[in-house]
Every structure is written in C-alpha cells, then in structure tokens.
Design a protein around this motif. Structure first.
Motif, short mmCIF file in Angstrom:
data_model
loop_
_atom_site.label_atom_id
_atom_site.label_comp_id
_atom_site.label_asym_id
_atom_site.label_seq_id
_atom_site.Cartn_x
_atom_site.Cartn_y
_atom_site.Cartn_z
N GLY A 110 -24.95 9.77 115.15
CA GLY A 110 -25.72 10.82 114.48
C GLY A 110 -24.86 11.76 113.67
N LEU A 111 -23.56 11.52 113.61
CA LEU A 111 -22.63 12.41 112.92
C LEU A 111 -22.77 12.28 111.41
N LYS A 112 -22.91 13.43 110.72
CA LYS A 112 -22.99 13.46 109.27
C LYS A 112 -21.64 13.89 108.70
N ILE A 113 -21.24 13.23 107.63
CA ILE A 113 -19.95 13.50 107.00
C ILE A 113 -20.16 14.39 105.77
N LEU A 114 -19.42 15.50 105.75
CA LEU A 114 -19.41 16.42 104.61
C LEU A 114 -18.06 16.33 103.92
N ALA A 115 -18.07 16.32 102.61
CA ALA A 115 -16.84 16.24 101.84
C ALA A 115 -16.50 17.60 101.24
N VAL A 116 -15.25 18.00 101.40
CA VAL A 116 -14.76 19.28 100.86
C VAL A 116 -14.22 19.01 99.46
N THR A 117 -14.77 19.72 98.48
CA THR A 117 -14.35 19.51 97.10
C THR A 117 -13.06 20.26 96.81
N VAL A 118 -13.16 21.57 96.60
CA VAL A 118 -11.99 22.42 96.36
C VAL A 118 -12.12 23.63 97.29
N GLY A 151 -21.81 7.70 98.97
CA GLY A 151 -22.90 7.79 99.93
C GLY A 151 -22.72 8.87 100.97
N ILE A 152 -21.93 9.89 100.63
CA ILE A 152 -21.63 10.96 101.58
C ILE A 152 -22.91 11.74 101.92
N ASP A 153 -22.93 12.37 103.10
CA ASP A 153 -24.12 13.09 103.55
C ASP A 153 -24.26 14.47 102.93
N GLY A 154 -23.15 15.08 102.55
CA GLY A 154 -23.24 16.42 101.97
C GLY A 154 -21.90 16.88 101.44
N GLY A 170 -27.75 15.27 93.56
CA GLY A 170 -29.19 15.09 93.71
C GLY A 170 -29.77 15.95 94.81
N PRO A 171 -31.08 15.84 95.04
CA PRO A 171 -31.77 16.75 95.95
C PRO A 171 -31.67 16.39 97.42
N ASP A 172 -31.20 15.20 97.74
CA ASP A 172 -31.31 14.71 99.11
C ASP A 172 -30.04 14.85 99.94
N ARG A 173 -28.98 15.39 99.36
CA ARG A 173 -27.75 15.62 100.12
C ARG A 173 -27.56 17.11 100.37
N LEU A 174 -26.85 17.40 101.44
CA LEU A 174 -26.65 18.79 101.85
C LEU A 174 -25.59 19.49 101.03
N GLY A 203 -30.10 27.37 96.27
CA GLY A 203 -30.47 26.08 96.84
C GLY A 203 -29.50 25.54 97.86
N ILE A 204 -28.69 26.42 98.45
CA ILE A 204 -27.71 26.01 99.44
C ILE A 204 -28.40 25.81 100.79
N ASP A 205 -28.03 24.75 101.51
CA ASP A 205 -28.68 24.42 102.78
C ASP A 205 -28.13 25.24 103.95
N HIS A 206 -26.81 25.38 104.02
CA HIS A 206 -26.18 26.14 105.11
C HIS A 206 -25.11 27.07 104.53
N VAL A 207 -25.01 28.27 105.10
CA VAL A 207 -23.88 29.15 104.79
C VAL A 207 -23.01 29.26 106.03
N VAL A 208 -21.71 29.31 105.81
CA VAL A 208 -20.74 29.46 106.90
C VAL A 208 -20.19 30.88 106.83
N VAL A 209 -20.34 31.62 107.91
CA VAL A 209 -19.89 33.01 107.96
C VAL A 209 -19.04 33.19 109.21
N GLY A 210 -17.83 33.73 109.00
CA GLY A 210 -16.93 33.95 110.12
C GLY A 210 -16.68 35.41 110.40
N ARG A 211 -15.68 35.97 109.73
CA ARG A 211 -15.20 37.31 110.07
C ARG A 211 -16.25 38.42 110.01
N PRO A 212 -17.20 38.40 109.05
CA PRO A 212 -18.22 39.44 109.09
C PRO A 212 -19.03 39.45 110.38
N ILE A 213 -19.12 38.30 111.07
CA ILE A 213 -19.81 38.24 112.35
C ILE A 213 -18.84 38.41 113.50
#
Length: 231
Positions: A110-118, A151-154, A170-174, A203-213
């Motif tokens: 069930g693991l989804k792979i996300l690719a880091v661009t820059v 074919g990456i997940d997001g 496209g619209p179907d990846r995270l 249109g971002i699916d998830h935001v990652v927040v660290g230090r402010p929290i």
C-alpha cells in the motif's frame, strides 16, 4: 488517487525532532487535531522507523521522508524493506532510474512513492552552485514530467510551483508541499513558501508543516488553525 475524506489528512506534521520520546510527547499533545505525521532523517535514524510502524498500528498515517537515491537495485530493495512499516508515503529523488526502481520495490504494497523535484531550500543561486543549468521552475517541470512518465504516485515540490507541476502530472497524482508557513511565521531556511490557505487554493493535496507546530506553545491549536485555514 482517492479523495481525502478527513480534512485533517491534508496537514502532515513534520516530526523533525531529536528522539522518539520527544515525538511521542508531541503526538500526544496534538491529539486528534492531526492524523498524519512525517518522519525524516533526524528522527528516522534515532528509532523513528519503528515509531512510524507504531503510529500506523494506531490508525495514524505516516510519511517516510527519506529521499532515497542510489543505484536501481539498492533503491528497489530498500523500498521493499520499508514497505513493511505501514507507511502511507515514501520519498525518493526524482531521477528516472530511481523512481522506476522505487515503484518496483513498492509493488504489491500500500506504500505510495512521492518524487522530490527540487528542494524548497533551493533558489536560483543554489541550483547554479549545484551545477544545474536549467532555472528552478524549468528543472521542476522536467522532473515532474519524468515522474508522470514513470508512473509515480505524487510529487513533492514548492507550493509556488504547484500549478505548473499539476499541468505536467495531471489531476490524478498527488502534490505534497513543504515550505508552508502560516501568515507571520518565521520562514527559517525555506525560500519558496506559501500560507496553508494559498496552498489549498493552488490545488495542493497535502501541506507539510514542522517548526510552526513543533515549536509552538500550543501545537494542537496551531494544527487546528492550519486545518481550518485549508478548509
């Protein structure tokens, strides 16, 4: 990708802390205000992988932000091992060979792979110093296009590039974005940022927040405010 049913799932709290005890304490303080947690190098190398598995067994979602990049076989076997930790997402760097290997390693899990661009700590001068000839927006677009072809997940990218990335994948990846800062928060080492509300509008699916929290006097209240702003 399935629609996100719980608005809290849009916030990923970055547990960039020194040890598991500190992470456990923070998760308890946040309580049901958050459902999704990121574990990166710092905590991962201090017992964080087993902690991630414990969170998953409690019904919480986890994001292993390990940014894997190596020869194909090493990445494939590493991802196959990590798939047993119950994580929802795992990051790799957006190089075609690396992405293809990671997808092979995650197959059947069930693991989804996300690719880091820059990395969001990079601006134009940082990219030039690292030897990249393309401007950052063009480099992000290229890697997003290659990720979609693999074919990456997001994609993990800066919020300011989300619209151009969406055109490429496209619209179907995270799309998952670090470098999110509530209005008035310290930017730290992030250089390409947005507020949570701006990120959701893009249109971002998830935001990652660290230090402010993690650095807040009341991390639960900050998490609740971010979720509310995105909603």
């Amino acid at each position: 990708m399935p629609a996100l049913q719980d608005p809290r799932d849009r916030l990923i709290v970055a547990l960039d802390l020194a040890d598991v005890a500190a992470a456990e304490a923070l998760v308890e303080r946040i309580g049901d205000a958050a459902t999704f947690y990121k574990i990166g190098y710092r905590l991962g190398y201090a017992g964080g992988l087993e902690f991630a598995a414990r969170l998953a067994r409690r019904g919480l979602k986890t994001f292993l932000d390990l940014k894997l990049h190596d020869i194909g076989n090493t990445v494939e076997e590493g991802v196959r091992s990590l798939a047993g930790h119950g994580a929802t997402y795992l990051t790799v760097h957006a190089y075609p060979q690396t992405m293809r290997a990671a997808l092979r390693g995650a197959a059947g899990s069930g693991l989804k792979i996300l690719a880091v661009t820059v990395l969001t700590s990079y601006d134009e001068s940082d990219a030039r110093e690292a030897g990249y000839a393309l401007p950052v927006p063009e480099l992000v677009a290229l890697r997003a296009r290659q990720a979609a072809e693999a074919g990456i997940d997001g994609i993990v990218c800066s919020a300011v590039e989300a619209i151009s990335v969406r055109r490429e994948i496209g619209p179907d990846r995270l799309i998952v974005t670090p470098g999110i800062r509530p209005a008035g928060a310290d930017l730290g080492d992030q250089k390409r940022v947005m507020t949570p509300g701006e990120a959701r509008a893009a249109g971002i699916d998830h935001v990652v927040v660290g230090r402010p929290i993690t650095g807040a006097a009341d991390p639960r209240a900050v998490a609740q405010a971010i979720v509310a702003e995105m909603a």
